[in-house]
Every structure is written in structure tokens, then in C-alpha cells.
Scaffold this motif. Structure first.
Motif, PDB file in Angstrom:
ATOM      1  N   THR A  10      23.621 -10.772 -12.525  1.00  0.00           N
ATOM      2  CA  THR A  10      24.087  -9.642 -13.331  1.00  0.00           C
ATOM      3  C   THR A  10      24.846 -10.105 -14.561  1.00  0.00           C
ATOM      4  OG1 THR A  10      26.159  -9.458 -12.111  1.00  0.00           O
ATOM      5  CG2 THR A  10      24.289  -8.160 -11.309  1.00  0.00           C
ATOM      6  N   SER A  11      24.766 -11.373 -14.888  1.00  0.00           N
ATOM      7  CA  SER A  11      25.524 -11.912 -16.019  1.00  0.00           C
ATOM      8  C   SER A  11      24.723 -11.955 -17.313  1.00  0.00           C
ATOM      9  CB  SER A  11      26.024 -13.320 -15.680  1.00  0.00           C
ATOM     10  OG  SER A  11      26.911 -13.272 -14.614  1.00  0.00           O
ATOM     11  N   GLY A  12      23.708 -11.150 -17.415  1.00  0.00           N
ATOM     12  CA  GLY A  12      22.962 -11.077 -18.659  1.00  0.00           C
ATOM     13  C   GLY A  12      21.691 -11.896 -18.683  1.00  0.00           C
ATOM     14  N   CYS A  13      21.416 -12.625 -17.619  1.00  0.00           N
ATOM     15  CA  CYS A  13      20.198 -13.449 -17.587  1.00  0.00           C
ATOM     16  C   CYS A  13      18.964 -12.611 -17.330  1.00  0.00           C
ATOM     17  CB  CYS A  13      20.316 -14.525 -16.506  1.00  0.00           C
ATOM     18  SG  CYS A  13      21.606 -15.719 -16.860  1.00  0.00           S
ATOM     19  N   ASP A  14      19.144 -11.461 -16.730  1.00  0.00           N
ATOM     20  CA  ASP A  14      18.009 -10.618 -16.397  1.00  0.00           C
ATOM     21  C   ASP A  14      18.424  -9.172 -16.580  1.00  0.00           C
ATOM     22  OD1 ASP A  14      15.663  -9.521 -15.457  1.00  0.00           O
ATOM     23  OD2 ASP A  14      15.569 -10.818 -13.710  1.00  0.00           O
ATOM     24  N   THR A  15      17.669  -8.430 -17.327  1.00  0.00           N
ATOM     25  CA  THR A  15      18.004  -7.031 -17.569  1.00  0.00           C
ATOM     26  C   THR A  15      17.046  -6.094 -16.848  1.00  0.00           C
ATOM     27  OG1 THR A  15      16.688  -7.047 -19.596  1.00  0.00           O
ATOM     28  CG2 THR A  15      19.038  -7.519 -19.804  1.00  0.00           C
ATOM     29  N   SER A  43      34.021 -14.529 -14.148  1.00  0.00           N
ATOM     30  CA  SER A  43      35.456 -14.292 -14.317  1.00  0.00           C
ATOM     31  C   SER A  43      35.787 -13.672 -15.671  1.00  0.00           C
ATOM     32  CB  SER A  43      36.219 -15.604 -14.155  1.00  0.00           C
ATOM     33  OG  SER A  43      35.808 -16.528 -15.144  1.00  0.00           O
ATOM     34  N   THR A  44      34.780 -13.298 -16.442  1.00  0.00           N
ATOM     35  CA  THR A  44      35.034 -12.760 -17.776  1.00  0.00           C
ATOM     36  C   THR A  44      34.840 -11.258 -17.886  1.00  0.00           C
ATOM     37  OG1 THR A  44      32.762 -13.171 -18.503  1.00  0.00           O
ATOM     38  CG2 THR A  44      34.371 -14.950 -18.842  1.00  0.00           C
ATOM     39  N   VAL A  45      34.369 -10.612 -16.830  1.00  0.00           N
ATOM     40  CA  VAL A  45      34.167  -9.163 -16.850  1.00  0.00           C
ATOM     41  C   VAL A  45      34.786  -8.539 -15.602  1.00  0.00           C
ATOM     42  CG1 VAL A  45      32.039  -9.269 -18.211  1.00  0.00           C
ATOM     43  CG2 VAL A  45      31.904  -9.310 -15.735  1.00  0.00           C
ATOM     44  N   MET A  46      35.059  -7.252 -15.689  1.00  0.00           N
ATOM     45  CA  MET A  46      35.607  -6.517 -14.559  1.00  0.00           C
ATOM     46  C   MET A  46      34.482  -5.712 -13.902  1.00  0.00           C
ATOM     47  SD  MET A  46      38.660  -7.564 -14.584  1.00  0.00           S
ATOM     48  CE  MET A  46      39.519  -6.519 -13.430  1.00  0.00           C
ATOM     49  N   GLY A  47      34.772  -5.217 -12.714  1.00  0.00           N
ATOM     50  CA  GLY A  47      33.775  -4.465 -11.966  1.00  0.00           C
ATOM     51  C   GLY A  47      33.229  -3.266 -12.719  1.00  0.00           C
ATOM     52  N   ALA A  48      34.087  -2.582 -13.478  1.00  0.00           N
ATOM     53  CA  ALA A  48      33.635  -1.408 -14.238  1.00  0.00           C
ATOM     54  C   ALA A  48      32.594  -1.787 -15.277  1.00  0.00           C
ATOM     55  CB  ALA A  48      34.827  -0.725 -14.895  1.00  0.00           C
ATOM     56  N   ALA A  51      29.363  -2.416 -13.381  1.00  0.00           N
ATOM     57  CA  ALA A  51      28.810  -1.126 -12.948  1.00  0.00           C
ATOM     58  C   ALA A  51      28.129  -0.425 -14.118  1.00  0.00           C
ATOM     59  CB  ALA A  51      29.908  -0.254 -12.351  1.00  0.00           C
ATOM     60  N   HIS A  52      28.747  -0.483 -15.293  1.00  0.00           N
ATOM     61  CA  HIS A  52      28.161   0.133 -16.489  1.00  0.00           C
ATOM     62  C   HIS A  52      26.835  -0.542 -16.853  1.00  0.00           C
ATOM     63  CE1 HIS A  52      28.051   2.281 -20.278  1.00  0.00           C
ATOM     64  NE2 HIS A  52      27.844   1.122 -20.890  1.00  0.00           N
ATOM     65  N   ARG A  53      26.806  -1.863 -16.792  1.00  0.00           N
ATOM     66  CA  ARG A  53      25.580  -2.615 -17.088  1.00  0.00           C
ATOM     67  C   ARG A  53      24.474  -2.252 -16.095  1.00  0.00           C
ATOM     68  NH1 ARG A  53      26.760  -8.468 -16.733  1.00  0.00           N
ATOM     69  NH2 ARG A  53      28.022  -8.018 -18.555  1.00  0.00           N
ATOM     70  N   LEU A  54      24.826  -2.183 -14.811  1.00  0.00           N
ATOM     71  CA  LEU A  54      23.831  -1.831 -13.801  1.00  0.00           C
ATOM     72  C   LEU A  54      23.335  -0.403 -13.988  1.00  0.00           C
ATOM     73  CD1 LEU A  54      25.428  -3.502 -10.654  1.00  0.00           C
ATOM     74  CD2 LEU A  54      23.392  -4.259 -11.900  1.00  0.00           C
ATOM     75  N   ALA A  55      24.255   0.514 -14.353  1.00  0.00           N
ATOM     76  CA  ALA A  55      23.848   1.905 -14.588  1.00  0.00           C
ATOM     77  C   ALA A  55      22.850   1.975 -15.736  1.00  0.00           C
ATOM     78  CB  ALA A  55      25.072   2.763 -14.884  1.00  0.00           C
ATOM     79  N   GLY A  56      23.043   1.143 -16.753  1.00  0.00           N
ATOM     80  CA  GLY A  56      22.102   1.096 -17.866  1.00  0.00           C
ATOM     81  C   GLY A  56      20.721   0.626 -17.449  1.00  0.00           C
ATOM     82  N   MET A  57      20.671  -0.094 -16.339  1.00  0.00           N
ATOM     83  CA  MET A  57      19.396  -0.569 -15.800  1.00  0.00           C
ATOM     84  C   MET A  57      18.836   0.407 -14.773  1.00  0.00           C
ATOM     85  SD  MET A  57      20.576  -4.571 -15.428  1.00  0.00           S
ATOM     86  CE  MET A  57      19.434  -4.921 -14.124  1.00  0.00           C
ATOM     87  N   LEU A  59      20.620   1.476 -11.921  1.00  0.00           N
ATOM     88  CA  LEU A  59      21.157   1.245 -10.583  1.00  0.00           C
ATOM     89  C   LEU A  59      22.592   1.758 -10.533  1.00  0.00           C
ATOM     90  CD1 LEU A  59      20.364  -0.102  -7.867  1.00  0.00           C
ATOM     91  CD2 LEU A  59      21.490  -2.153  -8.692  1.00  0.00           C
ATOM     92  N   GLU A  60      22.829   2.773  -9.722  1.00  0.00           N
ATOM     93  CA  GLU A  60      24.155   3.373  -9.627  1.00  0.00           C
ATOM     94  C   GLU A  60      24.985   2.655  -8.572  1.00  0.00           C
ATOM     95  OE1 GLU A  60      25.366   5.573 -11.730  1.00  0.00           O
ATOM     96  OE2 GLU A  60      23.433   5.561 -12.762  1.00  0.00           O
ATOM     97  N   VAL A  61      26.057   1.992  -9.035  1.00  0.00           N
ATOM     98  CA  VAL A  61      26.981   1.275  -8.162  1.00  0.00           C
ATOM     99  C   VAL A  61      28.390   1.654  -8.591  1.00  0.00           C
ATOM    100  CG1 VAL A  61      27.814  -0.990  -7.428  1.00  0.00           C
ATOM    101  CG2 VAL A  61      25.381  -0.651  -7.879  1.00  0.00           C
ATOM    102  N   GLU A  62      29.224   2.014  -7.638  1.00  0.00           N
ATOM    103  CA  GLU A  62      30.600   2.370  -7.943  1.00  0.00           C
ATOM    104  C   GLU A  62      31.379   1.095  -8.290  1.00  0.00           C
ATOM    105  OE1 GLU A  62      29.105   3.101  -5.024  1.00  0.00           O
ATOM    106  OE2 GLU A  62      28.608   5.209  -5.354  1.00  0.00           O
ATOM    107  N   SER A  63      32.190   1.153  -9.339  1.00  0.00           N
ATOM    108  CA  SER A  63      32.909  -0.044  -9.791  1.00  0.00           C
ATOM    109  C   SER A  63      33.855  -0.580  -8.727  1.00  0.00           C
ATOM    110  CB  SER A  63      33.660   0.236 -11.086  1.00  0.00           C
ATOM    111  OG  SER A  63      34.637   1.240 -10.894  1.00  0.00           O
ATOM    112  N   GLN A  64      34.409   0.277  -7.884  1.00  0.00           N
ATOM    113  CA  GLN A  64      35.319  -0.198  -6.837  1.00  0.00           C
ATOM    114  C   GLN A  64      34.585  -0.982  -5.750  1.00  0.00           C
ATOM    115  OE1 GLN A  64      34.786   3.060  -7.504  1.00  0.00           O
ATOM    116  NE2 GLN A  64      34.574   4.245  -5.623  1.00  0.00           N
TER     117      GLN A  64
END
Length: 81
Positions: A10-15, A43-48, A51-57, A59-64
């Protein structure tokens, strides 16, 4: 016995989502005895942000439910579980 389901980077290698990802996620969520969590060593991004990146793809995942390396270290240092 612990069951682990792995997904793509989920670090940008695959969208693109793995085919059937939303279907398997819905199936896992329907089993109420499971506590589904997503882990990342990023370690450079937070869960939110993840979650936003996954939602753009699509996939709905709650940030918590997303645990990042930074958040886990913080919990460890504070003595939280």
C-alpha cells in the motif's frame, strides 16, 4: 491458530486492487468473531492516509483498523496494548 491474509503493497508501488479483494474483505467482516486489522511498516503516513488511498482504489477500510509502524511504536512507548 491465527489466520493471516496478506494484501498488496500500500506504499504506492501498486494502485490496483487484487481481484476479489473487496469480496474477501466483506466475507471476513461478516465473520463477527474476527477482528480484522491492517498492518504496515510504513513510518511516513498515518492510518487515515492509507485508508484514504485504499478508498480511492475502491476498498473501504476504517482508519482505526490500520496500524502503522509509527503508531505501534507510540503505543509501545506509552505502555499501551
Amino acid at each position: 491458530m491465527t489466520n493471516v491474509w496478506r494484501s498488496r503493497d500500500t506504499s504506492g508501488c501498486d494502485t490496483r486492487l487484487t481481484p476479489g479483494a473487496q469480496t474477501i474483505l466483506n466475507w471476513l467482516r461478516a465473520r463477527e468473531f474476527l477482528q480484522l486489522r491492517f498492518l504496515t511498516n510504513n513510518s511516513t503516513v498515518m492510518g487515515a492516509q492509507i485508508a484514504h488511498r485504499l478508498a480511492g482504489m475502491g476498498l473501504e477500510v476504517e482508519s482505526q483498523h490500520i496500524l502503522t509502524a509509527t503508531e505501534l511504536v507510540g503505543h509501545y512507548l506509552l505502555g499501551l496494548e
